[in-house]
Design an enzyme around this catalytic site. Structure first.
Site, mmCIF file in Angstrom:
data_model
loop_
_atom_site.group_PDB
_atom_site.id
_atom_site.type_symbol
_atom_site.label_atom_id
_atom_site.label_comp_id
_atom_site.label_asym_id
_atom_site.label_seq_id
_atom_site.Cartn_x
_atom_site.Cartn_y
_atom_site.Cartn_z
ATOM 1 N N PHE A 148 0.813 -1.220 0.000
ATOM 2 C CA PHE A 148 0.000 0.000 0.000
ATOM 3 C C PHE A 148 0.842 1.264 0.000
ATOM 4 C CE2 PHE A 148 0.905 -0.100 4.556
ATOM 5 C CZ PHE A 148 1.051 1.250 4.836
ATOM 6 N N LYS A 172 -1.204 -6.937 -9.314
ATOM 7 C CA LYS A 172 -2.158 -7.065 -8.198
ATOM 8 C C LYS A 172 -1.735 -6.049 -7.153
ATOM 9 C CE LYS A 172 -3.024 -8.361 -4.534
ATOM 10 N NZ LYS A 172 -3.435 -7.411 -3.469
ATOM 11 N N GLU A 175 -4.940 -3.718 -1.890
ATOM 12 C CA GLU A 175 -6.385 -3.468 -1.858
ATOM 13 C C GLU A 175 -6.735 -2.215 -1.056
ATOM 14 O OE1 GLU A 175 -4.540 -5.839 -0.621
ATOM 15 O OE2 GLU A 175 -5.554 -7.082 0.870
ATOM 16 N N ARG A 176 -5.719 -1.628 -0.359
ATOM 17 C CA ARG A 176 -5.999 -0.413 0.432
ATOM 18 C C ARG A 176 -6.069 0.833 -0.455
ATOM 19 N NH1 ARG A 176 -7.105 -3.206 4.411
ATOM 20 N NH2 ARG A 176 -5.510 -4.550 5.287
ATOM 21 N N SER A 225 5.355 -6.985 3.258
ATOM 22 C CA SER A 225 5.914 -7.300 4.577
ATOM 23 C C SER A 225 6.682 -8.627 4.531
ATOM 24 C CB SER A 225 4.791 -7.365 5.609
ATOM 25 O OG SER A 225 3.869 -8.361 5.219
ATOM 26 N N CYS A 280 9.501 1.935 3.440
ATOM 27 C CA CYS A 280 10.400 0.829 3.768
ATOM 28 C C CYS A 280 11.822 1.334 3.942
ATOM 29 C CB CYS A 280 10.365 -0.220 2.682
ATOM 30 S SG CYS A 280 10.970 0.414 1.140
ATOM 31 N N GLU A 379 9.304 -4.343 13.010
ATOM 32 C CA GLU A 379 9.047 -3.223 12.100
ATOM 33 C C GLU A 379 7.734 -2.593 12.556
ATOM 34 O OE1 GLU A 379 7.685 -4.025 8.028
ATOM 35 O OE2 GLU A 379 8.945 -2.373 7.349
HETATM 36 P P1 NAD Z 1 1.556 -6.633 2.942
HETATM 37 O O1 NAD Z 1 2.589 -7.684 3.007
HETATM 38 O O2 NAD Z 1 0.422 -6.681 3.920
HETATM 39 O O3 NAD Z 1 0.846 -6.649 1.487
HETATM 40 C C1 NAD Z 1 1.614 -6.634 0.301
HETATM 41 C C2 NAD Z 1 0.816 -7.339 -0.786
HETATM 42 O O4 NAD Z 1 0.605 -8.706 -0.399
HETATM 43 C C3 NAD Z 1 -0.559 -6.741 -1.028
HETATM 44 O O5 NAD Z 1 -0.808 -6.715 -2.415
HETATM 45 C C4 NAD Z 1 -1.493 -7.697 -0.300
HETATM 46 O O6 NAD Z 1 -2.768 -7.780 -0.899
HETATM 47 C C5 NAD Z 1 -0.768 -9.026 -0.434
HETATM 48 N N1 NAD Z 1 -1.056 -9.926 0.697
HETATM 49 C C6 NAD Z 1 -1.352 -9.571 1.978
HETATM 50 N N2 NAD Z 1 -1.539 -10.672 2.724
HETATM 51 C C7 NAD Z 1 -1.355 -11.737 1.917
HETATM 52 C C8 NAD Z 1 -1.405 -13.160 2.127
HETATM 53 N N3 NAD Z 1 -1.673 -13.671 3.317
HETATM 54 N N4 NAD Z 1 -1.152 -13.953 1.069
HETATM 55 C C9 NAD Z 1 -0.866 -13.450 -0.136
HETATM 56 N N5 NAD Z 1 -0.803 -12.105 -0.389
HETATM 57 C C10 NAD Z 1 -1.045 -11.263 0.620
HETATM 58 O O7 NAD Z 1 2.304 -5.225 3.007
HETATM 59 P P2 NAD Z 1 1.673 -3.773 3.124
HETATM 60 O O8 NAD Z 1 1.138 -3.583 4.499
HETATM 61 O O9 NAD Z 1 0.786 -3.474 1.973
HETATM 62 O O10 NAD Z 1 2.980 -2.869 2.924
HETATM 63 C C11 NAD Z 1 3.846 -2.533 3.965
HETATM 64 C C12 NAD Z 1 5.025 -3.481 4.035
HETATM 65 O O11 NAD Z 1 5.738 -3.475 2.799
HETATM 66 C C13 NAD Z 1 6.051 -3.079 5.084
HETATM 67 O O12 NAD Z 1 6.505 -4.243 5.729
HETATM 68 C C14 NAD Z 1 7.164 -2.435 4.270
HETATM 69 O O13 NAD Z 1 8.444 -2.477 4.857
HETATM 70 C C15 NAD Z 1 7.123 -3.280 3.049
HETATM 71 N N6 NAD Z 1 7.757 -2.599 1.919
HETATM 72 C C16 NAD Z 1 8.991 -3.023 1.550
HETATM 73 C C17 NAD Z 1 9.628 -2.391 0.497
HETATM 74 C C18 NAD Z 1 10.982 -2.831 0.069
HETATM 75 O O14 NAD Z 1 11.424 -2.354 -0.953
HETATM 76 N N7 NAD Z 1 11.660 -3.733 0.764
HETATM 77 C C19 NAD Z 1 9.010 -1.321 -0.167
HETATM 78 C C20 NAD Z 1 7.734 -0.932 0.242
HETATM 79 C C21 NAD Z 1 7.110 -1.581 1.294
#
Ligand code: NAD
Length: 494
Positions: A148, A172, A175-176, A225, A280, A379
């Site tokens: 998101f 994909k 969804e937020r 994450s 991140c 985190e």
């Molecule tokens: P998230 O992991 O909750 O979601 C990321 C994606 O995974 C979304 O599209 C979501 O729909 C999908 N997803 C969520 N739960 C899932 C599941 N159980 N099975 C399959 N897919 C699933 O992350 P978020 O809250 O949207 O974003 C924040 C996180 O992203 C933080 O941990 C941040 O550090 C990380 N991030 C990392 C970088 C990097 O470059 N390393 C960059 C941006 C964000």
């Protein structure tokens, strides 16, 4: 409430196994409805990408490059509109939203150079009368699964290079805040991208698992994450796909006793609280070395007093709300638990009051944080800055290297020798020297170490060209038929 569509084969498709709200985090109100894709909807998107693949693969490099040149102009012209979409669903302030679009543009600019990037190699006369050349061909249908916190930049990290390399994509998004991806797909179409090359499906685990298990999807790019990144990596790899899965972070900024403390405090505040800490590459731990800690903490606390927190559409706001009510509660729970973990809460963001129902929290500064506390290890992904005090540089580097995450890190110092040593030994993928958020420019690649990245390819830039192509090596000879004979020996070069 308007429904946000999927984009499949160039068509806007309204479909959902169920519907969920997309909120405006600044007001706390639901503003759109989002259809959560069923397996069938995702399979339709994969089929559309698969159908477009032969045509896009055949499209000349010059015509492909044209799309990116056009897209660059469109993204520049439409930045205010796109930034407004980002702010309304993510909450970050408009200038920050425009900033992420500008950083995403770097990936479009990089992709415009695809004629150069896709060049193969050729060696003449490797053996008598034998030449060898290599070419880079697309991998096929690529899935891009995004978080998101950067609804424009992170999709562009992936889809610009993937499409430039001749692949077709199913994106994909989170969804937020899904509307930005639909807008980007519209701009790509206006820029001349044929239908089906870029498809967007909205959904959750069902959609993601369908992409991970599909035989037609050949590569997975994921950012999110760490627990989900690890899951994606394992499931995609078990299914024989190439996969890069970027995860969470806990970025440390070491401040050496010789550093300019005003500059260090400015940098710490900007990097910890910008975008409400939902980056991140945000600095979440300041490591104060030696006897500067009291003065540094004082300078950070002074600067916090003046921060303007409010609706991201207000030009006076410097920081907006968090993404959800649950995120706000989670972030605040760390501040609530800090004292019991032996830390000192210098500024408590929970005390800041906000009118309305937005998902706002104030900024927090927590000193004397212990390295075995949850505040330090987890985190938090919010506007909470932890300060760890150490006696020496060596101790500072050791705690960074022992941390689970290794995304970005920074050192503030005036000593070139110390900076060089830090660069040499620190275990993180991106290092800033007097630069608090060292996100590499688009002509380099981005990626962390340890639990911040599963897979071996960093994202965007040169490494993305390898990730999104398969290399083929062709050995050629044009012999004189008169010299042909049967030879069962292993071909050796002469
Ligand atoms: P998230 O992991 O909750 O979601 C990321 C994606 O995974 C979304 O599209 C979501 O729909 C999908 N997803 C969520 N739960 C899932 C599941 N159980 N099975 C399959 N897919 C699933 O992350 P978020 O809250 O949207 O974003 C924040 C996180 O992203 C933080 O941990 C941040 O550090 C990380 N991030 C990392 C970088 C990097 O470059 N390393 C960059 C941006 C964000």
């Amino acid at each position: 409430m308007a429904r946000i569509p999927h984009v499949i084969g160039g068509e806007k498709v309204e479909a959902g196994e169920r519907y969920q709200a997309v909120f405006n985090p600044a007001t706390g109100e639901a503003q759109h409805e989002l259809g959560i894709a069923s397996v069938e909807t995702v399979e339709q998107a994969i089929a559309a990408a698969q159908a477009a693949l032969p045509m896009w693969r055949k499209t000349s490099l010059t015509k492909r490059a044209d799309v990116f040149f056009n897209l660059r102009q469109l993204l520049k012209q439409r930045t205010p509109e796109l930034a407004a979409i980002v702010t309304s669903e993510h909450g970050k302030v408009l200038s920050d939203a425009a900033g992420e679009i500008a950083r995403g543009l770097e990936n479009v600019e990089f992709a415009s150079g695809l004629l150069h990037l896709l060049k193969g190699e050729r060696d003449e006369q490797v053996s008598t009368g034998v030449d060898v050349h290599s070419i880079k061909q697309p991998v096929g249908v690529v899935a891009a699964i995004t978080p998101f916190n950067f609804p424009v930049m992170v999709p562009l990290w992936m889809i610009a290079s993937a499409i430039a390399c001749g692949n077709t994509v199913v994106l994909k998004p989170s969804e937020r805040d899904p509307s930005a991806s639909v807008f980007i797909a519209d701009l790509f179409r206006e820029a001349g991208l044929p239908d089906g090359v870029l498809n967007v499906v909205h959904g959750d685990k069902v959609a993601v698992d369908t992409l991970l298990d599909s035989r037609d999807v050949k590569a997975i790019s994921f950012v999110g994450s760490t627990p989900i990144a690890k899951y994606i990596y394992e499931r995609a790899a078990a299914n024989g796909k190439r996969v890069q899965a970027l995860g969470g972070a806990k970025n440390h900024m070491i401040v050496m006793p010789d550093a300019d403390l005003n500059m260090s405090a400015d940098a710490a505040v900007s990097a910890a609280y910008g975008s409400a800490g939902e980056r991140c590459m945000a600095v979440s731990v300041v490591v104060a070395v030696g006897d500067i800690a009291d003065e540094l903490v004082g300078k950070i606390a002074d600067r916090i007093k003046d921060l303007k927190i409010g609706d991201g559409t207000d030009p006076a706001s410097e920081m907006g709300p968090l993404i959800t009510k649950e995120a706000k509660e989670r972030v605040e729970s760390y501040v609530a638990g800090a004292a019991a973990e032996g830390a000192t809460v210098v500024v408590d963001g929970r005390e800041t009051e906000f009118a309305g129902n937005g998902f706002f929290t104030g900024v927090s500064l927590v000193d004397h944080v212990k390295t075995d506390s949850k505040m330090y290890l987890d985190e938090i992904f919010g506007p909470v800055l932890a300060v760890v005090r150490v006696d020496t540089y060596e101790e500072g580097v050791r705690i960074i290297n022992e941390h689970q995450f290794g995304n970005g890190t920074a050192i503030f110092t005036r000593d070139g020798g110390v900076a060089r040593q830090f660069e040499f030994e620190v275990e993180a993928g991106m290092v800033g020297i007097n630069v608090p958020i060292p996100v590499p420019v688009g002509s380099f690649s981005f990626g962390g170490w340890k639990d911040s990245l599963f897979g071996d390819a960093h994202i965007y830039g040169p490494e993305s060209i390898n990730f999104y192509t398969r290399s083929k090596v062709v050995t050629t000879r044009w012999p004189n038929p008169d010299q042909s004979k049967v030879d069962l020996g292993f071909p050796s070069n002469s």
